[in-house]
Design a protein around this motif. Structure first.
Motif, PDB file in Angstrom:
ATOM      1  N   PHE A  29     -14.871  16.223 -27.143  1.00 48.36           N
ATOM      2  CA  PHE A  29     -15.468  15.304 -28.101  1.00 48.36           C
ATOM      3  C   PHE A  29     -14.347  14.754 -28.968  1.00 48.36           C
ATOM      4  O   PHE A  29     -14.174  15.080 -30.120  1.00 48.36           O
ATOM      5  CB  PHE A  29     -16.509  16.082 -28.906  1.00 48.36           C
ATOM      6  CG  PHE A  29     -17.265  15.268 -29.896  1.00 48.36           C
ATOM      7  CD1 PHE A  29     -17.295  15.638 -31.222  1.00 48.36           C
ATOM      8  CD2 PHE A  29     -17.946  14.132 -29.497  1.00 48.36           C
ATOM      9  CE1 PHE A  29     -18.004  14.888 -32.150  1.00 48.36           C
ATOM     10  CE2 PHE A  29     -18.649  13.380 -30.419  1.00 48.36           C
ATOM     11  CZ  PHE A  29     -18.676  13.757 -31.740  1.00 48.36           C
ATOM     12  N   ALA A  30     -13.514  13.916 -28.408  1.00 50.67           N
ATOM     13  CA  ALA A  30     -12.331  13.385 -29.098  1.00 50.67           C
ATOM     14  C   ALA A  30     -11.794  12.271 -28.221  1.00 50.67           C
ATOM     15  O   ALA A  30     -12.183  12.159 -27.081  1.00 50.67           O
ATOM     16  CB  ALA A  30     -11.283  14.467 -29.234  1.00 50.67           C
ATOM     17  N   TRP A  31     -10.864  11.437 -28.783  1.00 48.59           N
ATOM     18  CA  TRP A  31     -10.135  10.586 -27.838  1.00 48.59           C
ATOM     19  C   TRP A  31      -9.729  11.526 -26.717  1.00 48.59           C
ATOM     20  O   TRP A  31      -9.376  12.680 -26.977  1.00 48.59           O
ATOM     21  CB  TRP A  31      -8.863  10.033 -28.450  1.00 48.59           C
ATOM     22  CG  TRP A  31      -8.998   8.837 -29.335  1.00 48.59           C
ATOM     23  CD1 TRP A  31      -8.750   8.823 -30.674  1.00 48.59           C
ATOM     24  CD2 TRP A  31      -9.335   7.477 -28.981  1.00 48.59           C
ATOM     25  NE1 TRP A  31      -8.933   7.536 -31.156  1.00 48.59           N
ATOM     26  CE2 TRP A  31      -9.290   6.696 -30.143  1.00 48.59           C
ATOM     27  CE3 TRP A  31      -9.687   6.846 -27.781  1.00 48.59           C
ATOM     28  CZ2 TRP A  31      -9.579   5.336 -30.158  1.00 48.59           C
ATOM     29  CZ3 TRP A  31      -9.978   5.489 -27.787  1.00 48.59           C
ATOM     30  CH2 TRP A  31      -9.925   4.750 -28.960  1.00 48.59           C
ATOM     31  N   GLN A 185     -11.549   6.225 -33.690  1.00 51.06           N
ATOM     32  CA  GLN A 185     -12.524   6.060 -32.596  1.00 51.06           C
ATOM     33  C   GLN A 185     -13.880   5.839 -33.274  1.00 51.06           C
ATOM     34  O   GLN A 185     -14.428   6.763 -33.874  1.00 51.06           O
ATOM     35  CB  GLN A 185     -12.505   7.361 -31.782  1.00 51.06           C
ATOM     36  CG  GLN A 185     -12.938   7.392 -30.363  1.00 51.06           C
ATOM     37  CD  GLN A 185     -14.281   6.865 -29.968  1.00 51.06           C
ATOM     38  OE1 GLN A 185     -14.821   5.913 -30.541  1.00 51.06           O
ATOM     39  NE2 GLN A 185     -14.821   7.457 -28.924  1.00 51.06           N
ATOM     40  N   HIS A 188     -16.672   8.393 -33.417  1.00 51.36           N
ATOM     41  CA  HIS A 188     -16.512   9.648 -34.176  1.00 51.36           C
ATOM     42  C   HIS A 188     -16.985   9.506 -35.616  1.00 51.36           C
ATOM     43  O   HIS A 188     -16.834  10.433 -36.410  1.00 51.36           O
ATOM     44  CB  HIS A 188     -15.050  10.119 -34.151  1.00 51.36           C
ATOM     45  CG  HIS A 188     -14.713  10.839 -32.893  1.00 51.36           C
ATOM     46  ND1 HIS A 188     -14.304  12.148 -32.854  1.00 51.36           N
ATOM     47  CD2 HIS A 188     -14.770  10.431 -31.615  1.00 51.36           C
ATOM     48  CE1 HIS A 188     -14.107  12.520 -31.601  1.00 51.36           C
ATOM     49  NE2 HIS A 188     -14.380  11.484 -30.824  1.00 51.36           N
ATOM     50  N   HIS A 211     -19.533   7.816 -24.581  1.00 56.53           N
ATOM     51  CA  HIS A 211     -18.449   8.375 -25.396  1.00 56.53           C
ATOM     52  C   HIS A 211     -17.217   8.701 -24.534  1.00 56.53           C
ATOM     53  O   HIS A 211     -16.121   8.192 -24.777  1.00 56.53           O
ATOM     54  CB  HIS A 211     -18.964   9.630 -26.114  1.00 56.53           C
ATOM     55  CG  HIS A 211     -18.070  10.085 -27.209  1.00 56.53           C
ATOM     56  ND1 HIS A 211     -18.353   9.927 -28.537  1.00 56.53           N
ATOM     57  CD2 HIS A 211     -16.860  10.704 -27.174  1.00 56.53           C
ATOM     58  CE1 HIS A 211     -17.380  10.419 -29.271  1.00 56.53           C
ATOM     59  NE2 HIS A 211     -16.458  10.902 -28.461  1.00 56.53           N
ATOM     60  N   GLU A 215     -13.552   6.644 -24.392  1.00 65.31           N
ATOM     61  CA  GLU A 215     -12.342   7.221 -24.981  1.00 65.31           C
ATOM     62  C   GLU A 215     -11.477   7.991 -23.989  1.00 65.31           C
ATOM     63  O   GLU A 215     -10.286   8.170 -24.236  1.00 65.31           O
ATOM     64  CB  GLU A 215     -12.697   8.122 -26.163  1.00 65.31           C
ATOM     65  CG  GLU A 215     -13.318   9.437 -25.734  1.00 65.31           C
ATOM     66  CD  GLU A 215     -13.567  10.388 -26.893  1.00 65.31           C
ATOM     67  OE1 GLU A 215     -13.503   9.977 -28.055  1.00 65.31           O
ATOM     68  OE2 GLU A 215     -13.843  11.553 -26.602  1.00 65.31           O
TER      69      GLU A 215
HETATM   70 ZN   LIG Z   1     -14.578  11.767 -28.847  1.00 60.56          ZN
END
Ligand SMILES: [Zn+2]
Ligand SMILES: [Zn+2]
Length: 304
Positions: A29-31, A185, A188, A211, A215
């Protein structure tokens, strides 16, 4: 001559390991890995010569540590995973009633608790771990970096060894980069983090997948750090780091719908569209710019 037999158990365990890796990177759950590496790399390349040389030379370490907090999501370290997951996001729509945001994490908790107690419709949406703690962890790591620079200056002045504090500074600077990149992002900063929720007159995608598609998959297929390095300028001192950082998150949140429009037009599919490329490189560049600005500000303000 005998040929060593293939150890089937070993083959299976390797295949399972690969499957697990693929699964975890999908779930991240991030770039994606690349986005974090790029944001840290470009910022590290823009460190001005007036900052300490050891930091300018630490590009490889800063790059390696870009994805570091995503390595803290493994269920094998449950307490760590549980404690730090809310650090990667903030659903700004859930705190639209709270402007300005308080500077301290516990003041934020208190505001949320009061709002939750006064709410009958889905009160648990105001739990801190549901809202997200993005600006708080970012400012806390920023504070660590600034304190590290201050210690470095003192040790230099006293002609003491700076080896250990230099290592700490590199870690803090790189760790900070993770959250600053997450903040650039748009997904987020929003309740629409992985599919549009609520009224949807424009028919945006509602199921999960957008998502990671944006990303991780799109970025790793189509973007390189060199695609946006020229968009990042010499850093500037920030007078109000917390206020500026919250503004940066709000600006990111204002672009949430753009992500959904690009997705709807197929912009992130395969090689993607020109619009998706421009949008994504602008977002990554904005992340690198904020990061190098914060490094520079921490360095200058640590002299006071
Ligand atoms: Zn993410
Ligand atoms: Zn993250």
């Amino acid at each position: 001559m005998t040929v060593a037999p293939v150890n089937l158990n070993r083959v299976i365990s390797v295949l399972l390991g690969v499957a697990l890796l693929v699964f975890q990177s999908e779930a991240a759950f991030a770039w994606g890995n690349e986005g974090h590496i790029y944001v840290n790399r470009v910022a590290a390349q823009k460190i001005p010569t007036e900052m300490p040389r050891f930091l300018r030379r630490a590009v490889a370490e800063i790059v390696y540590l870009g994805p570091e907090p995503d390595r803290w999501r493994n269920p094998a370290e449950f307490a760590l995973k549980n404690a730090q997951e809310p650090d990667h996001f903030i659903d700004l729509e859930r705190v639209s009633w709270l402007d300005p945001l308080p500077h301290g994490r516990y003041d934020f908790y208190r505001e949320l608790a009061e709002h939750r107690a006064a709410t009958t419709d889905r009160p648990d949406d105001y739990l801190p771990e549901r809202v997200g703690l993005q600006p708080y962890i970012t400012m806390e790591v920023y504070g660590r970096l600034k304190a590290g620079f201050r210690e470095y200056r003192q040790r230099l002045a006293l002609h003491q060894s700076t080896q250990a504090v230099r290592e700490a500074i590199i870690f803090y600077a790189a760790w900070l980069g993770h959250y600053v990149a997450d903040g650039s992002q748009p997904l987020h900063t929003t309740i629409h983090y992985n599919g549009w929720v609520g009224p949807n007159p424009n028919g945006y995608v509602t199921h999960g997948g957008i998502h990671a598609e944006f990303e991780t998959a799109y970025v790793s297929r189509n973007i390189a750090a060199s695609d946006f390095a020229n968009l990042v300028r010499t850093p500037e001192h920030i007078a109000d780091p917390f206020g500026s950082y919250v503004q940066y998150l709000r600006a990111s949140n204002a672009l949430v719908e753009n992500v959904y429009q690009l997705d709807k037009a197929g912009g992130f599919r395969d090689a993607g569209s020109r619009e998706a490329f421009d949008f994504t490189t602008q977002r990554l560049a904005t992340g690198s710019q904020m990061l190098v600005n914060l490094w520079y500000t921490a360095w200058l303000d640590s002299a006071e």
